[in-house]
Design an enzyme around this catalytic site. Structure first.
Site, mmCIF file in Angstrom:
data_model
loop_
_atom_site.group_PDB
_atom_site.id
_atom_site.type_symbol
_atom_site.label_atom_id
_atom_site.label_comp_id
_atom_site.label_asym_id
_atom_site.label_seq_id
_atom_site.Cartn_x
_atom_site.Cartn_y
_atom_site.Cartn_z
ATOM 1 N N LYS A 164 68.383 20.608 54.645
ATOM 2 C CA LYS A 164 67.927 19.494 53.798
ATOM 3 C C LYS A 164 67.571 20.063 52.441
ATOM 4 O O LYS A 164 66.894 21.095 52.359
ATOM 5 C CB LYS A 164 66.719 18.845 54.459
ATOM 6 N N LYS A 166 65.851 19.108 48.658
ATOM 7 C CA LYS A 166 65.087 18.148 47.871
ATOM 8 C C LYS A 166 65.875 17.846 46.605
ATOM 9 O O LYS A 166 66.496 18.752 46.006
ATOM 10 C CB LYS A 166 63.734 18.755 47.493
ATOM 11 N N ASP A 191 66.599 14.738 50.286
ATOM 12 C CA ASP A 191 65.318 14.023 50.326
ATOM 13 C C ASP A 191 64.865 13.726 48.897
ATOM 14 O O ASP A 191 64.635 14.638 48.107
ATOM 15 C CB ASP A 191 64.273 14.889 51.051
ATOM 16 N N GLU A 216 66.983 10.780 52.563
ATOM 17 C CA GLU A 216 65.620 10.482 52.980
ATOM 18 C C GLU A 216 64.831 9.898 51.803
ATOM 19 O O GLU A 216 64.871 10.430 50.689
ATOM 20 C CB GLU A 216 64.985 11.795 53.468
HETATM 21 O O1 OSB Z 1 59.153 14.760 52.319
HETATM 22 O O2 OSB Z 1 59.544 15.766 54.135
HETATM 23 C C1 OSB Z 1 58.945 15.709 53.050
HETATM 24 C C2 OSB Z 1 56.927 18.902 52.453
HETATM 25 C C3 OSB Z 1 55.820 18.373 51.823
HETATM 26 C C4 OSB Z 1 55.767 17.014 51.586
HETATM 27 C C5 OSB Z 1 56.802 16.190 51.974
HETATM 28 C C6 OSB Z 1 57.915 16.712 52.634
HETATM 29 C C7 OSB Z 1 57.976 18.111 52.854
HETATM 30 C C8 OSB Z 1 59.110 18.797 53.467
HETATM 31 C C9 OSB Z 1 58.810 20.138 54.109
HETATM 32 O O3 OSB Z 1 60.237 18.408 53.398
HETATM 33 C C10 OSB Z 1 59.065 20.214 55.580
HETATM 34 C C11 OSB Z 1 58.450 21.452 56.199
HETATM 35 O O4 OSB Z 1 57.267 21.401 56.619
HETATM 36 O O5 OSB Z 1 59.152 22.472 56.267
HETATM 37 MG MG MG Z 2 60.577 13.548 53.250
#
Ligand code: OSB
Ligand code: MG
Length: 371
Positions: A164, A166, A191, A216
């Protein structure tokens, strides 16, 4: 419960991530959060974790609101009510509106204690059906595309089951194209963490050409209607994260066709009981689910591992090894990932011992409540 709760401790903890994590809402570098400990008459302890950050950029709650709500409402309610099963907490806590991260922090500790009293692993107590889970990696936004490509290769080589990334405006389509060019068959998802609006629909439509597993939370956290409008116009499945706090939210989103997948974070939905309810509803409605992460310590991570053993958790969790996040974790042994899988511990409760020495090392404050 075999024995009632005698004492509750809030451990305020400060831990620094090995690497800063960049998202569309900002950067997380260190975590200032609460570990909850509930102790019964026999001296047995259960542990939970609050996933709130110090700023309300992801959802409304913060470390300070979690403390306020636990200290002034949820802990007094826990100590003044008697209950036989952690499932009863949902209705005891119902008089406190919202504040699902605070609720989850205390509810999770009581589930751990309950499983320990039964001398059973938590995942079996909640009806888990597998003794290992698939995991994927969640990678933050990188300034430099080559750094991202190198990281992706590193995690694919380690066997992670999907990647995934960001994204945010102007750090999206061009990044997806580069990743796809280098890894044409990678199980890839993105995401947005609420970075977009319906005005970005033309841009979001272009994602469809790159066979993403899902996008996401592209739109606002409080906007289930716009997600339905968007899902009707794009092929990429939408997965909701920040929008889902409860079973009710999941029912609304699914009935309005706002998403085709749901990310269930125990720490965001008010605890294990609500997470199971959302899971069961998604199972009935053939909506695949998976466990997200909040850069938790090993304690919160252990809860996420347990919930991921339920049948409808058919997609890989956002979950890496302890040493991906921390120099030193709060649990023994640390969480380990082999070939993209985490094996469940057969020990009672969350299945990991608490590293008391580490907990003290990182603790900035301690609050005790006695019945
Ligand atoms: O949106 O899933 C999210 C981390 C902090 C805040 C929001 C998100 C996330 C992650 C990290 O995507 C997932 C992890 O703990 O490795
Ligand atoms: Mg998320």
């Amino acid at each position: 419960m075999h024995s009632s709760i005698k004492k509750i401790i809030l451990h305020r903890v400060n831990m620094t991530l090995k690497n800063p994590f960049h998202t569309s809402f900002g950067t997380v570098q260190s975590k200032d959060f609460f570990i909850t400990e509930v102790i019964d008459h026999n001296g047995l302890s259960g542990f939970g974790e609050s996933v709130a950050f110090t700023t309300p950029w992801y959802t409304e709650e913060t470390t300070e609101t979690v403390f306020h709500v636990l200290n002034d409402f949820l802990i007094p309610l826990t100590l003044s009510n008697s209950f036989n099963h952690p499932k009863e907490l949902n209705s005891i806590y119902a008089q406190v509106r919202g504040n699902t991260m605070a609720k989850s922090a205390i509810e999770g500790a009581i589930w751990d204690l309950y499983a320990k009293q039964l001398e059973l692993p938590l995942y079996k107590v909640i009806g888990g059906i597998r003794d290992k889970i698939d995991v994927g990696i969640s990678l933050g936004i990188e300034e430099n595309i080559n750094d991202l490509l190198d990281k992706i290769k590193h995690y694919i080589d380690q066997g992670f089951k999907r990647v995934k990334i960001k994204i945010k405006k102007n750090k999206d389509l061009s990044v997806i194209k580069e990743v796809r060019k280098k890894f044409p068959n990678l199980k890839l998802m993105v995401d947005g963490n609420s970075a977009y609006t319906l005005n970005d629909i033309e841009q979001l439509k272009e994602f469809d050409a790159h066979h993403l597993m899902m996008i996401e939370q592209p739109l606002a956290q409080n906007d289930i209607i716009d997600h339905a409008n968007l899902q009707a116009k794009i092929k990429t499945p939408i997965c909701l994260d920040e929008s889902i706090y409860s079973l009710k939210d999941a029912q609304t989103a699914i009935q309005l066709k706002s998403c085709e997948i749901i990310n269930i974070k125990v720490g965001r939905v008010g605890g294990i009981t609500e997470a199971i309810k959302i899971h069961d509803y998604c199972l009935e409605n053939k909506i695949p689910v998976w466990s997200g992460g909040m850069l938790e310590s090993g304690i919160g991570r252990a809860h996420n591992i347990a919930i991921s053993t339920l049948p409808q958790f058919t997609l890989p969790a956002d979950l890496a090894a302890s040493n991906h996040y921390w120099e030193r974790d709060l649990i023994i042994p640390e969480v380990k990932v082999f070939s993209g899988e985490v094996k469940l511990s057969e020990k009672a409760g969350i299945g990991y011992e608490i590293d008391r020495e580490a907990l003290e090392q990182f603790r900035s404050n301690k609050y005790e409540y006695i019945k």
